[in-house]
Design an enzyme around this catalytic site. Structure first.
Site, PDB file in Angstrom:
ATOM      1  N   ASP A 104       1.168  -1.590   0.255  1.00  0.00           N
ATOM      2  CA  ASP A 104       0.140   0.239  -0.033  1.00  0.00           C
ATOM      3  C   ASP A 104       1.164   1.301   0.214  1.00  0.00           C
ATOM      4  OD1 ASP A 104      -1.905   1.825   0.787  1.00  0.00           O
ATOM      5  OD2 ASP A 104      -2.830   0.537   2.408  1.00  0.00           O
ATOM      6  N   ARG A 166     -10.281 -12.217   8.029  1.00  0.00           N
ATOM      7  CA  ARG A 166      -8.115 -13.031   7.445  1.00  0.00           C
ATOM      8  C   ARG A 166      -9.364 -13.903   7.210  1.00  0.00           C
ATOM      9  NH1 ARG A 166      -4.026  -9.731   9.277  1.00  0.00           N
ATOM     10  NH2 ARG A 166      -4.442  -9.524  11.185  1.00  0.00           N
TER      11      ARG A 166
HETATM   12  P1  XMP Z   1       1.734  -0.295   4.066  1.00  0.00           P
HETATM   13  O1  XMP Z   1       0.401   0.374   4.448  1.00  0.00           O
HETATM   14  O2  XMP Z   1       2.646  -0.272   5.273  1.00  0.00           O
HETATM   15  O3  XMP Z   1       0.458  -1.154   4.225  1.00  0.00           O
HETATM   16  O4  XMP Z   1       2.050  -0.140   2.721  1.00  0.00           O
HETATM   17  C1  XMP Z   1       1.190  -2.591   4.739  1.00  0.00           C
HETATM   18  C2  XMP Z   1       0.271  -2.921   5.781  1.00  0.00           C
HETATM   19  O5  XMP Z   1      -0.887  -2.238   5.881  1.00  0.00           O
HETATM   20  C3  XMP Z   1      -1.871  -3.332   5.899  1.00  0.00           C
HETATM   21  N1  XMP Z   1      -2.920  -2.830   5.148  1.00  0.00           N
HETATM   22  C4  XMP Z   1      -4.107  -2.744   4.867  1.00  0.00           C
HETATM   23  N2  XMP Z   1      -4.984  -4.252   5.413  1.00  0.00           N
HETATM   24  N3  XMP Z   1      -6.372  -3.539   4.145  1.00  0.00           N
HETATM   25  C5  XMP Z   1      -6.200  -4.593   5.120  1.00  0.00           C
HETATM   26  O6  XMP Z   1      -6.566  -4.933   4.973  1.00  0.00           O
HETATM   27  C6  XMP Z   1      -5.715  -2.623   3.369  1.00  0.00           C
HETATM   28  O7  XMP Z   1      -6.148  -2.420   2.620  1.00  0.00           O
HETATM   29  C7  XMP Z   1      -5.085  -2.827   3.675  1.00  0.00           C
HETATM   30  N4  XMP Z   1      -3.906  -1.551   3.190  1.00  0.00           N
HETATM   31  C8  XMP Z   1      -2.632  -1.911   4.053  1.00  0.00           C
HETATM   32  C9  XMP Z   1      -1.132  -4.750   6.037  1.00  0.00           C
HETATM   33  O8  XMP Z   1      -1.037  -5.202   7.119  1.00  0.00           O
HETATM   34  C10 XMP Z   1      -0.115  -4.361   4.867  1.00  0.00           C
HETATM   35  O9  XMP Z   1       0.869  -6.026   5.558  1.00  0.00           O
END
Ligand code: XMP
Length: 180
Positions: A104, A166
């Site tokens: 993300d 999950r």
């Molecule tokens: P980043 O922003 O660090 O995000 O790249 C990585 C971690 O954040 C969680 N994440 C999500 N979890 N739906 C989720 O259930 C989403 O849309 C989402 N976006 C980020 C996830 O744990 C991921 O490893």
């Protein structure tokens, strides 16, 4: 559980198909380097993905888990990411593939990659099931990505909201009224 989803984004059979394709891409990329590969799933989100992915890979490998906690608001990813449990395997000189549920903002994978790079693997690549295009900076990119998705909060197939959903077998968008 289904009633809490606004819509299904990626159905079960499409996930299974793409996971098999990803395994083929990974096997082709590593070639003879695949022997001795260490897969590093980032817990907990990648639990289900890595379980399916590794069973599609036809060579011997090791698994070394890493747990990262990301301090984010309810559904706002991209808070501070912190390693809460380190690797239990020596990866020096080995080919290492990090496996995560979603790329993300890239903060989580940046922390993971920095930590693993310091342990001097022979190579370090990243595989994610989902990617939100244009969000992660150019220094944190996935070598293998299952699906590019819209910038919505998704759950299921390992991804959670408040540690729930999950076990939902598809990837879906959570109803906004449940977290707003
Ligand atoms: P980043 O922003 O660090 O995000 O790249 C990585 C971690 O954040 C969680 N994440 C999500 N979890 N739906 C989720 O259930 C989403 O849309 C989402 N976006 C980020 C996830 O744990 C991921 O490893």
């Amino acid at each position: 559980m289904q009633a809490d989803l606004e819509r299904v984004l990626i159905p079960r059979d499409a996930i299974a198909r793409r996971v098999r394709e990803l395994a083929e891409e990974i096997a082709a990329t590593y070639g003879t380097d695949a022997a001795g590969l260490v897969m590093v799933p980032v817990l907990s989100g990648s639990l289900i993905f890595v379980a399916d992915l590794m069973r599609c890979l036809p060579f011997k490998m090791r698994i070394a888990v890493l747990t990262v906690s990301s301090y984010r608001g309810a559904t706002t990813s991209g808070g501070e990411a912190r390693l809460v449990a380190d690797l239990n395997t020596d990866i020096a000189g080995r080919h290492v593939l990090i496996v995560d549920d979603i790329l993300d903002t890239g903060r989580t994978l940046r922390v993971v990659r920095q930590r693993l790079a310091a342990l001097k693997p022979a190579s370090l690549r990243i595989c994610v099931l989902l990617r939100k295009p244009g969000k992660a900076p150019s220094d944190v990119q996935a070598d293998f990505a299952g699906f590019d998705i819209e910038d919505a909060f998704v759950v299921g197939y390992g991804l959670d909201y408040n540690d729930q959903y999950r076990n939902w077998p598809e990837i879906g968008v959570l109803r906004p009224e449940l977290y707003q």
